[in-house]
Design an enzyme around this catalytic site. Sequence first.
Site, PDB file in Angstrom:
ATOM      1  CG  HIS A 123      50.428 -34.923 -55.580  1.00 43.19           C
ATOM      2  ND1 HIS A 123      49.174 -34.664 -55.084  1.00 43.19           N
ATOM      3  CD2 HIS A 123      50.317 -36.063 -56.306  1.00 43.19           C
ATOM      4  CE1 HIS A 123      48.335 -35.601 -55.484  1.00 43.19           C
ATOM      5  NE2 HIS A 123      49.011 -36.470 -56.221  1.00 43.19           N
ATOM      6  CD  GLU A 181      50.455 -29.607 -53.884  1.00 38.92           C
ATOM      7  OE1 GLU A 181      49.302 -29.151 -53.980  1.00 38.92           O
ATOM      8  OE2 GLU A 181      50.873 -30.566 -54.585  1.00 38.92           O
ATOM      9  CB  CYS A 200      45.050 -33.563 -53.131  1.00 39.00           C
ATOM     10  SG  CYS A 200      46.621 -34.311 -52.632  1.00 39.00           S
ATOM     11  CB  CYS A 223      49.382 -31.957 -50.884  1.00 36.06           C
ATOM     12  SG  CYS A 223      50.097 -32.943 -52.228  1.00 36.06           S
TER      13      CYS A 223
END
Length: 149
Positions: free
Chosen positions: A56, A58, A86, A89
């Site tokens: 992801h 992040e 999410c 993260c």
Amino acid sequence: MLKPFDDEYFMRKALEEAEKAFEKGEIPVGVVVVINDKIIARGHNLTEMLNDVTAHAEMQAITAAANFLGGKYLTNCTMYVTLEPCQMCAGALYWSQLSKLVFGASDPQRGYRANGVQLHPKTKVVSKVLEEEAGELLKRFFIEKRNLN
């Protein structure tokens, strides 16, 4: 007095990263990490390209920022991300001790708040910065994906 490097300025930089993800066929989430009005890390989703569910935006940015700083904690840093993180993260942000999180669009199904995940107690959160722009990019991505399938 107008501050040239405000939350909208840096969120626009995160949106530029989201556009890069969009162009690669990735879910268009982008992020920048800032300390003292300087961008020290950038990232965008790479889950499809790397075939890695943890890639992801992040996560990419946390690693890059920690490398830049030479340590694992992101104290005094602000992360600007186009979509609410999410739970995975948010967990990583908790452990990194991020000082401030700024996000654009909310994610009522998969966002950390809907899943009851906590950030570090010292992390300040600002939401809905350029929410409309971030949301429109995501909507456009999923409309195009549906039309291709």
